[in-house]
Scaffold this motif. Sequence first.
Motif, PDB file in Angstrom:
ATOM      1  N   ILE A 509       0.749  -1.138   0.188  1.00  0.00           N
ATOM      2  CA  ILE A 509       0.044  -0.072  -0.028  1.00  0.00           C
ATOM      3  C   ILE A 509       0.757   1.377   0.150  1.00  0.00           C
ATOM      4  CG2 ILE A 509      -1.736   1.267   1.374  1.00  0.00           C
ATOM      5  CD1 ILE A 509      -2.863  -1.379   2.273  1.00  0.00           C
ATOM      6  N   ASN A 510       2.078   1.169   0.821  1.00  0.00           N
ATOM      7  CA  ASN A 510       2.913   2.515   0.884  1.00  0.00           C
ATOM      8  C   ASN A 510       3.520   2.823  -0.716  1.00  0.00           C
ATOM      9  OD1 ASN A 510       2.921   3.637   3.262  1.00  0.00           O
ATOM     10  ND2 ASN A 510       4.008   1.790   4.074  1.00  0.00           N
ATOM     11  N   GLN A 511       3.769   1.597  -1.274  1.00  0.00           N
ATOM     12  CA  GLN A 511       4.155   1.878  -2.668  1.00  0.00           C
ATOM     13  C   GLN A 511       3.065   2.223  -3.532  1.00  0.00           C
ATOM     14  OE1 GLN A 511       5.844  -1.650  -4.495  1.00  0.00           O
ATOM     15  NE2 GLN A 511       6.443  -0.798  -6.318  1.00  0.00           N
ATOM     16  N   GLN A 512       1.808   1.844  -3.362  1.00  0.00           N
ATOM     17  CA  GLN A 512       0.572   2.240  -4.419  1.00  0.00           C
ATOM     18  C   GLN A 512       0.491   3.729  -3.997  1.00  0.00           C
ATOM     19  OE1 GLN A 512      -2.793  -0.129  -3.433  1.00  0.00           O
ATOM     20  NE2 GLN A 512      -4.102   1.954  -3.318  1.00  0.00           N
ATOM     21  N   ILE A 513       0.435   4.171  -2.707  1.00  0.00           N
ATOM     22  CA  ILE A 513       0.466   5.645  -2.449  1.00  0.00           C
ATOM     23  C   ILE A 513       1.455   6.547  -2.929  1.00  0.00           C
ATOM     24  CG2 ILE A 513       0.344   7.331  -0.226  1.00  0.00           C
ATOM     25  CD1 ILE A 513      -0.987   5.108   1.382  1.00  0.00           C
ATOM     26  N   MET A 514       2.665   6.111  -2.935  1.00  0.00           N
ATOM     27  CA  MET A 514       3.506   6.890  -3.436  1.00  0.00           C
ATOM     28  C   MET A 514       3.969   6.992  -5.151  1.00  0.00           C
ATOM     29  SD  MET A 514       4.408   8.428  -0.734  1.00  0.00           S
ATOM     30  CE  MET A 514       5.667   9.572  -1.420  1.00  0.00           C
ATOM     31  N   GLU A 515       3.469   5.885  -5.756  1.00  0.00           N
ATOM     32  CA  GLU A 515       3.811   5.666  -7.172  1.00  0.00           C
ATOM     33  C   GLU A 515       2.554   5.763  -8.026  1.00  0.00           C
ATOM     34  OE1 GLU A 515       5.981   2.033  -7.549  1.00  0.00           O
ATOM     35  OE2 GLU A 515       7.716   2.908  -6.527  1.00  0.00           O
ATOM     36  N   GLN A 516       1.488   5.186  -7.398  1.00  0.00           N
ATOM     37  CA  GLN A 516       0.261   5.438  -8.180  1.00  0.00           C
ATOM     38  C   GLN A 516      -0.600   6.622  -7.868  1.00  0.00           C
ATOM     39  OE1 GLN A 516      -1.487   1.466  -8.322  1.00  0.00           O
ATOM     40  NE2 GLN A 516       0.488   0.585  -8.078  1.00  0.00           N
ATOM     41  N   ASP A 517      -0.959   6.809  -6.309  1.00  0.00           N
ATOM     42  CA  ASP A 517      -1.968   7.712  -5.959  1.00  0.00           C
ATOM     43  C   ASP A 517      -1.507   9.058  -5.859  1.00  0.00           C
ATOM     44  OD1 ASP A 517      -3.480   5.356  -6.201  1.00  0.00           O
ATOM     45  OD2 ASP A 517      -3.277   4.798  -3.860  1.00  0.00           O
ATOM     46  N   LEU A 518      -0.456   9.047  -4.754  1.00  0.00           N
ATOM     47  CA  LEU A 518       0.260  10.388  -4.473  1.00  0.00           C
ATOM     48  C   LEU A 518      -0.917  11.513  -3.850  1.00  0.00           C
ATOM     49  CD1 LEU A 518       3.123  10.920  -4.284  1.00  0.00           C
ATOM     50  CD2 LEU A 518       2.914  12.509  -6.263  1.00  0.00           C
ATOM     51  N   PRO A 519      -1.627  11.046  -2.919  1.00  0.00           N
ATOM     52  CA  PRO A 519      -2.815  11.946  -2.384  1.00  0.00           C
ATOM     53  C   PRO A 519      -2.147  13.149  -1.697  1.00  0.00           C
ATOM     54  CG  PRO A 519      -2.422  10.118  -1.214  1.00  0.00           C
ATOM     55  CD  PRO A 519      -1.675   9.911  -2.122  1.00  0.00           C
ATOM     56  N   GLY A 520      -1.002  12.994  -1.350  1.00  0.00           N
ATOM     57  CA  GLY A 520      -0.117  14.251  -0.646  1.00  0.00           C
ATOM     58  C   GLY A 520       1.278  13.969  -0.878  1.00  0.00           C
ATOM     59  N   LEU A 521       2.121  14.965  -0.529  1.00  0.00           N
ATOM     60  CA  LEU A 521       3.548  14.988  -0.750  1.00  0.00           C
ATOM     61  C   LEU A 521       4.200  14.804   0.845  1.00  0.00           C
ATOM     62  CD1 LEU A 521       3.794  17.853  -3.318  1.00  0.00           C
ATOM     63  CD2 LEU A 521       3.190  15.352  -3.704  1.00  0.00           C
ATOM     64  N   ALA A 522       4.556  13.575   0.886  1.00  0.00           N
ATOM     65  CA  ALA A 522       5.493  13.350   2.318  1.00  0.00           C
ATOM     66  C   ALA A 522       6.772  14.106   2.249  1.00  0.00           C
ATOM     67  CB  ALA A 522       5.722  11.855   2.593  1.00  0.00           C
ATOM     68  N   ILE A 523       7.114  15.008   3.035  1.00  0.00           N
ATOM     69  CA  ILE A 523       8.240  15.920   3.027  1.00  0.00           C
ATOM     70  C   ILE A 523       9.512  15.246   3.878  1.00  0.00           C
ATOM     71  CG2 ILE A 523       9.157  18.306   3.349  1.00  0.00           C
ATOM     72  CD1 ILE A 523       7.014  17.869   1.305  1.00  0.00           C
ATOM     73  N   SER A 524       9.229  15.065   5.143  1.00  0.00           N
ATOM     74  CA  SER A 524      10.392  14.662   6.019  1.00  0.00           C
ATOM     75  C   SER A 524       9.878  14.255   7.338  1.00  0.00           C
ATOM     76  CB  SER A 524      11.461  16.288   6.229  1.00  0.00           C
ATOM     77  OG  SER A 524      10.403  17.065   6.815  1.00  0.00           O
ATOM     78  N   HIS A 525      10.952  13.556   7.966  1.00  0.00           N
ATOM     79  CA  HIS A 525      11.056  13.195   9.164  1.00  0.00           C
ATOM     80  C   HIS A 525      12.065  14.097  10.148  1.00  0.00           C
ATOM     81  CE1 HIS A 525       8.808   9.737   7.725  1.00  0.00           C
ATOM     82  NE2 HIS A 525       9.860   9.605   7.005  1.00  0.00           N
ATOM     83  N   SER A 526      11.608  14.603  11.253  1.00  0.00           N
ATOM     84  CA  SER A 526      12.405  15.629  11.990  1.00  0.00           C
ATOM     85  C   SER A 526      12.291  15.115  13.552  1.00  0.00           C
ATOM     86  CB  SER A 526      11.764  17.059  11.947  1.00  0.00           C
ATOM     87  OG  SER A 526      12.765  17.827  12.534  1.00  0.00           O
ATOM     88  N   PRO A 527      13.636  15.025  14.266  1.00  0.00           N
ATOM     89  CA  PRO A 527      13.907  14.613  15.551  1.00  0.00           C
ATOM     90  C   PRO A 527      13.714  15.577  16.441  1.00  0.00           C
ATOM     91  CG  PRO A 527      15.870  14.563  14.489  1.00  0.00           C
ATOM     92  CD  PRO A 527      14.862  15.052  13.362  1.00  0.00           C
ATOM     93  N   PRO A 528      12.650  15.716  17.268  1.00  0.00           N
ATOM     94  CA  PRO A 528      12.544  16.849  18.278  1.00  0.00           C
ATOM     95  C   PRO A 528      13.197  16.283  19.473  1.00  0.00           C
ATOM     96  CG  PRO A 528      10.707  15.226  18.391  1.00  0.00           C
ATOM     97  CD  PRO A 528      11.391  14.843  17.391  1.00  0.00           C
ATOM     98  N   ALA A 529      13.560  17.223  20.420  1.00  0.00           N
ATOM     99  CA  ALA A 529      14.515  17.168  21.489  1.00  0.00           C
ATOM    100  C   ALA A 529      13.838  17.734  22.829  1.00  0.00           C
ATOM    101  CB  ALA A 529      15.670  17.799  21.271  1.00  0.00           C
ATOM    102  N   LEU A 530      14.501  17.368  23.758  1.00  0.00           N
ATOM    103  CA  LEU A 530      14.328  18.079  25.120  1.00  0.00           C
ATOM    104  C   LEU A 530      15.627  18.222  25.810  1.00  0.00           C
ATOM    105  CD1 LEU A 530      13.065  15.644  27.881  1.00  0.00           C
ATOM    106  CD2 LEU A 530      13.656  14.816  25.660  1.00  0.00           C
ATOM    107  N   VAL A 531      15.729  19.338  26.581  1.00  0.00           N
ATOM    108  CA  VAL A 531      16.943  19.647  27.207  1.00  0.00           C
ATOM    109  C   VAL A 531      16.955  19.724  28.872  1.00  0.00           C
ATOM    110  CG1 VAL A 531      16.433  22.328  27.029  1.00  0.00           C
ATOM    111  CG2 VAL A 531      18.734  21.579  27.192  1.00  0.00           C
ATOM    112  N   VAL A 532      18.103  19.282  29.376  1.00  0.00           N
ATOM    113  CA  VAL A 532      18.128  19.105  30.779  1.00  0.00           C
ATOM    114  C   VAL A 532      19.640  19.730  31.063  1.00  0.00           C
ATOM    115  CG1 VAL A 532      16.584  17.137  31.276  1.00  0.00           C
ATOM    116  CG2 VAL A 532      18.865  16.747  30.590  1.00  0.00           C
TER     117      VAL A 532
END
Length: 556
Positions: A509-532
């Motif tokens: 399904i992930n392949q189908q979404i990205m190669e055949q359907d493309l309902p939106g554009l997945a941009i990035s994954h970003s690591p959030p942080a906390l500080v101590v």
Amino acid sequence: MKFTRKAAPAAVAALALTLTACAQSDRDTGDDAASGGDVKDTITFGAAGAPELFDPFYATDGETFRVTRQMMEGLVGIKPGTAEIEPELATSWEPSADGKEWTFKLREGVKFWDGEPFNAEAVCYNFERMFDQNEVAAGGPAGYWADVMGSFKSDAANALYQSCAASDDMTAVVKISRSTSKFPTALSLDSFSMQSPKALKEGDANNVTKQGEGFGYPAYSKNPVGTGPYKLDKYDEANKTVTLVRNDDYWGDKAKTAKLVFKIIPDEATRRQELEAGSIDGYDLPNPADWGGLKSSGNNVLVRPAFNILYMGLNPEKNPKLKDLKVRQALYYALNRDQLVKTQLPEGATVATQFMPDTVSGYNKGLQPYAYDVEKAKSLLKEAGAEGMTLQFAYPSEVSRPYMPNPQKIYEALRADLEAVGIKVTVVTAPWNGGYLDTVDNGGYDAWLLGWTGDYDSPDNFIGTFFANLKANDFHTSATSYGAQLSKDLTDADAIVDETERAAAYEKINQQIMEQDLPGLAISHSPPALVVSNKVKDLVASPLTAETFASVTVSK
């Protein structure tokens, strides 16, 4: 996640998953570890907002869950530093062959703070309490139950949850209407924590009322009773602090520090100043631009694994040109996402190849990112007869999200890329909680920036959330030729019992979404942080922002 709520694969096994509890640690669990001469007796953490209440079942925001997570426990827990489930109040669980009946073996020797025993009867009382909500709660603050279980007792025929029975004192059997990839993983949500049946009854816990634009909660919501390593001492609204104290009767390792204080400091710059002044020991979501300075000041920036997705949503119902796959592909080729990740996102961010992070079962490792190709984008627009098209493109203001630390800067970079291939961008913005989310939900934009932080490890919590409901999704897939099939495929995949077979279905399904359907554009994954501060020891960063403080100490 768009709704302010808040595991790596290991969620649910095929026909039988049994996780047994680890032996209790031999570490020092007495007061000496918490009150020795070298460590403080109090941890003070800077919170961005105040909790609305302390009953996690009705909570919908991360600041409330940060507090209740220290006090409450569920049948299923989260392994520190990961998104994997592990035993908590249940020591093991096993499904029936069809995945519709789950048997939970419960931890012995556990008591609620009021002295009431934790047992199968208590588990079933909690499930029935959550299931049986009045109209006000069902339409509002009990949203997590609705998201996971579908509906409440008043609409039992359409609910995922069906019943709970105590087969013996320490065995609870939960029945659901269909096999699903999110069960029992979703039980790790803070909303599904176990609470004292006696206290729930005496506090009239389900008596939620409507009050103006919000809700009124019973007395219990201010004084809950759980099983966790900390319990509520007081909420001082005047001084904006929530104080928890160690539960000395806790069944496991006792909290290492006697008190845990959450100091409410809405302004991020002020939180940083208080950390550097030593009046707090840490805070969440420091601005990525400050990471270097915080480190050089002797603090520890704890970067969480990225368990999120930033995407550019598309609405083919509002702008019919977006119904053409070539147009959607052209937009994707126009975006220089490598440059965006390097210049606008924190260290460790990556370009997305699909609408889920790589730790979720069903992630397709074979997918490659759409390349940055200006000429290909222009060519596809020409083939589609969409040269010079106008695109209303929106971004949110007055917000910073883990996947989108500075929305305006990210937006300006993407807007410049689109304009470079001849697209005329109409710029639109609105405050996050002042019209932006409502407009997205109501289909008011051609395209927009948004994202999602996973609640638990399940492909259904990512692509199922986005596309499974044909009648109600922000991408308006009901206006496309592929939407109905995609919805069916996602529903069918979620119901597969065998884990390996289910993962393979989601990869397809992930392949189908990205190669055949493309309902939106997945941009990035970003690591959030906390500080101590560097005096804080043993705080483990969680990809789900589900940190716990029982193991933490702060040196003097």
